[in-house]
Enzyme design. Structure first.
Site, PDB file in Angstrom:
ATOM      1  N   HIS B 218      51.093  44.390  40.120  1.00  0.00           N
ATOM      2  CA  HIS B 218      51.153  44.272  41.573  1.00  0.00           C
ATOM      3  C   HIS B 218      50.718  42.904  42.067  1.00  0.00           C
ATOM      4  CE1 HIS B 218      51.812  48.658  42.857  1.00  0.00           C
ATOM      5  NE2 HIS B 218      52.197  48.502  41.604  1.00  0.00           N
ATOM      6  N   SER B 222      57.175  43.102  40.448  1.00  0.00           N
ATOM      7  CA  SER B 222      58.035  43.519  39.344  1.00  0.00           C
ATOM      8  C   SER B 222      59.115  42.480  39.071  1.00  0.00           C
ATOM      9  CB  SER B 222      58.707  44.841  39.699  1.00  0.00           C
ATOM     10  OG  SER B 222      57.748  45.827  39.968  1.00  0.00           O
ATOM     11  N   LYS B 246      63.918  57.206  43.314  1.00  0.00           N
ATOM     12  CA  LYS B 246      64.707  56.887  42.117  1.00  0.00           C
ATOM     13  C   LYS B 246      63.941  57.248  40.847  1.00  0.00           C
ATOM     14  CE  LYS B 246      67.720  53.341  40.194  1.00  0.00           C
ATOM     15  NZ  LYS B 246      68.334  52.022  40.355  1.00  0.00           N
ATOM     16  N   ASP B 247      62.616  57.004  40.851  1.00  0.00           N
ATOM     17  CA  ASP B 247      61.796  57.384  39.699  1.00  0.00           C
ATOM     18  C   ASP B 247      61.810  58.897  39.495  1.00  0.00           C
ATOM     19  OD1 ASP B 247      61.115  54.842  38.954  1.00  0.00           O
ATOM     20  OD2 ASP B 247      59.154  54.841  39.929  1.00  0.00           O
ATOM     21  N   GLU B 290      54.983  59.650  10.922  1.00  0.00           N
ATOM     22  CA  GLU B 290      55.834  60.091  12.016  1.00  0.00           C
ATOM     23  C   GLU B 290      56.882  59.016  12.305  1.00  0.00           C
ATOM     24  OE1 GLU B 290      55.455  63.327  12.412  1.00  0.00           O
ATOM     25  OE2 GLU B 290      54.811  63.351  14.494  1.00  0.00           O
TER      26      GLU B 290
END
Lengths: 261, 439
Positions: B218, B222, B246-247, B290
């Site tokens: 922030h 972005s 949108k997220d 894994e």
């Protein structure tokens, strides 16, 4: 205690070797194991359920054949109600086994008949006793075998039905048996299933294939008793999420249409 | 934005104002999550920060409830997990969510990182933001590794044996480090106890670093698919409602896919042998970690030769950790002034080659080293592909990226986001932008 710590040292040493020797650790070539055929199981697919008739017959195979060597320690007798047995039947099955309980008021341990809340009573008191009775081989607990192998149900079915004469170039030492589906082809377990090894009460003919089929259905349930509940919930959850995603996407389109793109 | 009530989300609640004037949490949220101006041109790859936040919370919540039932004792651990699966109300759901949640956390974190690499999100002024992300990756790996030990299955035990033994390669203090990790002279109850304690601790450390990651984000704002900084309000929209909306879409789709695995194929990503209880005297034929560790495991195994005075084992360990630490210095290895691969015609290709290289490394890590590659000729074995892919992994960072910064000719970069998004490059950008209706 001394022996135990020696064993642990040995284990640690084995680990060290395993860690440093990766490059050369592949004991078994690809050609050693025969791939199991894929079977059409009732429990497969997102709507697959337990074939209760088969699983009930499988319980009989387990109790009359497998359980002379193999435990089923994660499953309790009360769980059998899942397979359609009523409480009286479960009590009767449990009552055939004895468990050690106690101490009582006098401080003594005592034997009593198993009750539905007990876990399946295994054939041996501990692993050492199991190995002593089986030429040093440890018969694995069957509770999770279906989940513990790649293609578990197909593999176990192939293994149980796959005993054959060893080819001429394979020498089978005493105490070993030839099975092409087992890693390395030599398995300590002698062929366990023979025609009419059990007598089914529902009149099903007890062929080797049938008994193997039934016991795999039983073992699949024993390994994943939550399966039906899980798939049922999953269908609702995934359907909900798909609709939610679509609605959110429509809302997003509407909202963003206020902006230039 | 006008002052006054809007700072607390337009509320008129006296209580909210009272609290906010003493502890400005509401105005902070309003400023950082509602009004926060984000470039208007994010694509769907910008969803993964929100998805990862959700997954972290999901893992912590399911983990806390699992910890209420789990027994960190070598004699009880395996059976206690089975008890969770069979007898605890919805225990199977908690356990499968947690187990698959780890897998999907790494899927999301790897997509998030490749996104950052493609669009140059690590470049100035976002170097610290990127480095904090690498710290999160490291912590997540440590957490996942220790968590995998807890069910005390065969792969738990032997995976832990292999990985902890790596530290014995460290000169002088190696054996002491291993003893410290084990809490004794073999992997046993003390090991399980400390791994459980640390597995519970680490997610909260991750949470702390995530807070720093978001603060750093922030400050600089972005990045976006064009890699061009916003020049003014015509280039941005407010985070809420545009990107919260949108997220939400991206998150819902992601969770749908995850749920399909949790409910219909919960053991798809797992190693079957971990359903066998740990047996310290019975080594599995093929120990594999894994899937999310496989590329790094491949790099570890590929250094099977001595380099000068460095023995193969130490060399492998250095290479494996080096593969992560090289990410820390990535912002200084990539010298190109252009961020987005959209305008870097050569880098774009190398990005995809690198991605394929990482997938191949994962394939290498999951196979025995002497197996033929893709079942082909005997003379081209997994270890050989391992040499090539490991070399390329490092060459990409240490050779290709610095050279591209010098020799690549980037395409012209648009002057602003709104010019590229709205104007099609021809007409004046700012003029065509309508006034924001909601921002």
């Amino acid at each position: 205690m001394g022996i135990v710590s020696n064993l642990r040292l040995a284990a640690a040493a084995t680990g060290l070797i395993a860690a440093t020797m990766f490059v050369s650790t592949t004991a078994f070539g690809a050609g050693d194991v025969k791939d199991p055929d894929s079977q059409d199981w009732h429990f497969e697919g997102i709507f697959g359920t337990v074939d209760r008739a088969a699983a009930q017959r499988g319980l009989q195979v387990y109790l009359e054949v497998c359980s002379s060597c193999h435990g089923l320690k994660q499953v309790a007798y009360r769980n059998l109600t899942d397979l359609g047995f009523n409480e009286e039947e479960v009590k009767a099955i449990a009552a055939e086994f004895d468990v050690v309980d106690g101490p009582n008021d006098e401080g003594e341990m005592f034997d009593r008949s198993a009750i539905p809340s007990d876990k399946f009573v295994g054939p041996f008191p501990n692993n050492a006793a199991a190995q002593a009775a089986n030429n040093g081989a440890l018969p694995p607990d069957l509770s999770l075998q279906v989940k513990a192998h790649i293609g578990g149900p197909d593999y176990i079915y192939a293994l149980l039905t796959g005993y054959t004469e060893a080819p001429a170039d394979v020498e089978v030492p005493a105490g070993a048996n030839y099975n092409p589906y087992f890693r390395g082809s030599l398995i300590a377990m002698a062929q366990p299933l023979w025609p009419d090894g059990v007598t089914y009460s529902d009149g099903t003919e007890a062929t080797i294939d049938q008994m193997a089929w039934d016991v795999v259905n039983f073992m699949q349930w024993a390994a994943a008793p939550e399966m039906e509940e899980r798939k049922k919930m999953g269908f609702k959850v995934v359907l909900f999420l798909i609709i939610l995603s679509a609605i959110l996407y429509a809302a997003k389109r509407k909202m963003w249409s206020n902006l230039d793109h | 934005m006008s002052a006054g009530t809007n700072q607390t989300g337009g509320t008129n609640s006296g209580l909210v104002k009272w609290i906010d004037s003493r502890l400005p949490v509401f105005s902070y949220l309003q400023k950082e999550y509602a009004e926060y101006q984000s470039p208007r041109n994010f694509n769907w790859f910008w969803n993964f920060g929100a998805i990862l936040t959700f997954l972290l919370v999901m893992m912590i919540m399911s983990g806390i409830f699992l910890a209420m039932q789990y027994q960190p004792n070598t004699a009880l651990a395996f059976d206690s997990v089975e008890r969770i699966m069979r007898d605890v109300n919805f225990g199977w759901l908690l356990r499968y969510l947690h187990q698959n949640g780890a897998t999907f956390f790494f899927i999301a974190i790897y997509i998030h990182m490749f996104r950052g690499m493609y669009y140059g999100s690590y470049k100035a002024p976002r170097e610290l933001l990127w480095m904090l992300g690498v710290v999160i990756l490291l912590l997540a790996m440590a957490t996942a590794f220790m968590g995998y030990v807890l069910p005390w299955g065969q792969m738990s035990f032997w995976g832990a044996t292999v990985i902890t033994n790596l530290f014995s390669a460290v000169p002088l203090v190696g054996d002491s480090i291993v003893t410290l990790l084990w809490g004794g002279f073999s992997i046993d109850n003390p090991t399980l106890n400390r791994f459980f304690a640390l597995h519970y601790l680490f997610p909260f450390l991750i949470f702390g670093v995530v807070v720093l990651h978001v603060i750093a984000l922030h400050v600089s704002g972005s990045n976006n698919p064009l890699g061009v900084d916003p020049k003014g309000p015509q280039d941005t929209v407010s985070f809420h409602p545009y990107y919260t909306m949108k997220d939400s879409v991206g998150l819902a789709v992601f969770v749908t896919i995850m749920a399909a695995f949790v409910f219909f194929a919960p053991d798809f990503f797992g190693e079957p042998e971990n359903y066998l209880e740990a047996a310290p005297l019975n080594t599995p034929a093929h120990i594999v970690p894994e899937w999310y560790f496989l590329p790094f495991f491949a790099i570890l195994r590929s250094v099977d030769f001595d380099i000068l005075f460095i023995e193969a084992k130490l060399g492998g360990v250095i290479a494996m950790f080096g593969a992560i630490f090289v990410l820390f210095v990535l912002p200084w290895l990539d010298k190109s002034p252009v961020r987005s691969a959209k305008f870097r015609p050569v880098y774009k290709w190398f990005f995809w080659i690198f991605l394929i290289d990482c997938v191949l490394l994962g394939y290498v890590g999951g196979k025995p080293t002497d197996a033929p590659v893709f079942g082909g000729v005997e003379s081209f074995q997994i270890i050989h592909l391992g040499y090539i892919t490991t070399f390329w992994y490092f060459a990409h960072f240490l050779i290709v990226l610095p050279l591209l910064g010098i020799f690549e000719r980037p395409k012209p970069v648009p002057k602003s986001i709104s010019e590229a998004v709205l104007g099609g490059g021809s007409s004046g950008a700012a003029a065509t932008a309508k006034p924001m209706e909601k921002a």
